[in-house]
Design an enzyme around this catalytic site. Structure first.
Site, short mmCIF file in Angstrom:
data_model
loop_
_atom_site.label_atom_id
_atom_site.label_comp_id
_atom_site.label_asym_id
_atom_site.label_seq_id
_atom_site.Cartn_x
_atom_site.Cartn_y
_atom_site.Cartn_z
N CYS A 1 0.82 -1.16 -0.18
CA CYS A 1 -0.07 0.08 -0.05
C CYS A 1 0.86 1.29 -0.08
CB CYS A 1 -0.97 0.01 1.28
SG CYS A 1 -1.73 1.47 1.30
N CYS B 1 -0.50 4.41 2.23
CA CYS B 1 -0.62 4.33 3.69
C CYS B 1 -0.10 3.00 4.17
CB CYS B 1 -1.71 4.73 4.50
SG CYS B 1 -3.31 4.20 3.66
N SER B 2 -1.34 2.13 4.83
CA SER B 2 -0.79 0.91 5.37
C SER B 2 -2.27 -0.24 5.16
CB SER B 2 -0.64 0.77 6.77
OG SER B 2 -1.45 1.41 7.41
N CYS B 3 -2.72 -0.02 3.97
CA CYS B 3 -3.76 -0.75 3.64
C CYS B 3 -3.64 -2.39 3.59
CB CYS B 3 -4.83 -0.52 2.49
SG CYS B 3 -5.37 1.22 2.56
#
Lengths: 118, 215
Positions: free
Chosen positions: B117, B120-122
């Site tokens: 991702c 961000c941090s999906c």
């Protein structure tokens, strides 16, 4: 491939009412698309800069989702937008860093209003 | 049930060291936001703790169960690839938000998937738990999309040049999980033994499942 391009050009020139109203998906698997380039990088957009302006192929449609570009500003009731999984060859993105014979690719989920037929 | 959990969450010895984000500044921001939400009564301490507990309930063991089932039941595998969200709901897994959906990407002899991702941090937290720190690092996020083979090498995975890599840069609406190839020599293993071969990293695509001799 030539046939796909021709069909999309027609769709582009003569959109039907369902497409205009967003009822049906404009793109289907295999369609060639270009991602828009947009300088609103300070706004809340989900389309990363590195993929903007690049050409790819529709893999699948994910259905319709609330538009994050509106949601981010509290516009909860804005119309839902079709989201597509789009695949790009890495060689077309990192043109100098990648060998021409590579089939390595990248997929991103991109909202319909970022895409145009090619 | 969680007796072999440690195997799933333990880090590979070959795991590279990526830089961490500037945690001190993030911690301050998070703490400030938390205090504001609490002081305005928008959230209570109990609700916050419940949410954290719910997050911590999920581990890669959940994802591994799903994959082992796909390895052993062809019909389930087909349903999982066709509609991940619907297929995992059969096993009692549901996304935290109604809108979020799951796509499971099947590796083949010629195609390897790698998930990142960049924004961000999906991550499919409802199937794998919290993402590892390196998944959120700037280095992984930027290099996975530009040099996936280099990243894989650093994780100890050298793919045959004939195997194409398909990186998937995921965002909020759709979360992705890799369906790794079932290792050879596992025909006689039961479900529990198969689950034991499936690592967290193999579900992100930076690793491969253990071989039976190793696992």
């Amino acid at each position: 491939m030539r046939k796909t391009i021709y069909r999309n050009n027609l769709t582009c020139c003569r959109p039907n009412l369902d497409n205009l109203l967003g009822h049906t998906e404009t793109y289907s698997a295999g369609d060639l698309v270009r991602v828009s380039y947009d300088s609103r990088i300070m706004e809340h957009v989900r389309t990363p800069l590195y993929i903007q302006g690049k050409c790819g192929t529709i893999v699948k449609s994910h259905g319709k989702f609330a538009n994050p570009e509106k949601l981010a500003y509290g516009l909860q009731s804005s119309p839902k937008v079709h989201l597509y999984m789009v695949e790009f060859y890495l060689v077309n993105i990192w043109t100098t860093a990648y060998a021409n014979d590579s089939h390595d690719s990248i997929c991103l989920d991109i909202f319909e209003h970022w895409l145009t037929s090619i | 049930m969680y007796d072999n959990l440690e195997d799933h969450v333990s880090h590979s010895h070959q795991e590279p060291h990526f830089d961490s984000p500037d945690t001190s500044s993030f911690e301050k921001q998070v703490e400030g936001l938390k205090q504001t939400l609490l002081s305005k009564g928008l959230i209570t301490q109990v609700e916050l703790e419940e949410m954290i507990a719910e997050l911590d309930q999920r581990t890669p063991f959940d994802g591994a169960q799903i994959i082992a089932r796909a390895w052993t039941e062809r019909d389930f595998r087909n349903r999982l690839i066709a509609n991940g969200t619907k297929a995992v709901s059969e096993l009692g897994y549901h996304p935290p938000d109604d809108f979020q959906s799951l796509v499971v990407l099947a590796n083949t002899e010629f195609l390897h998937h790698l998930i990142v991702c960049t924004l961000c941090s999906c991550y499919p937290r409802w199937l794998l738990g919290r993402p590892p720190d390196w998944y959120k690092s700037i280095a992984y996020r930027s290099r996975a999309v530009s040099d996936p083979r280099g990243i894989l090498n650093e994780f100890g995975v050298t793919l045959d040049p004939n195997i194409s890599i398909r990186v998937v840069d995921s965002t909020a609406e759709v979360r992705y999980m890799v369906l790794p190839l079932r290792p050879s020599g596992t025909d006689n293993l039961n479900m529990k033994e198969l689950v034991g071969l499936i690592t967290r990293d193999s579900l992100i695509g930076v690793g491969l499942p253990h071989s039976p001799s190793v696992g």
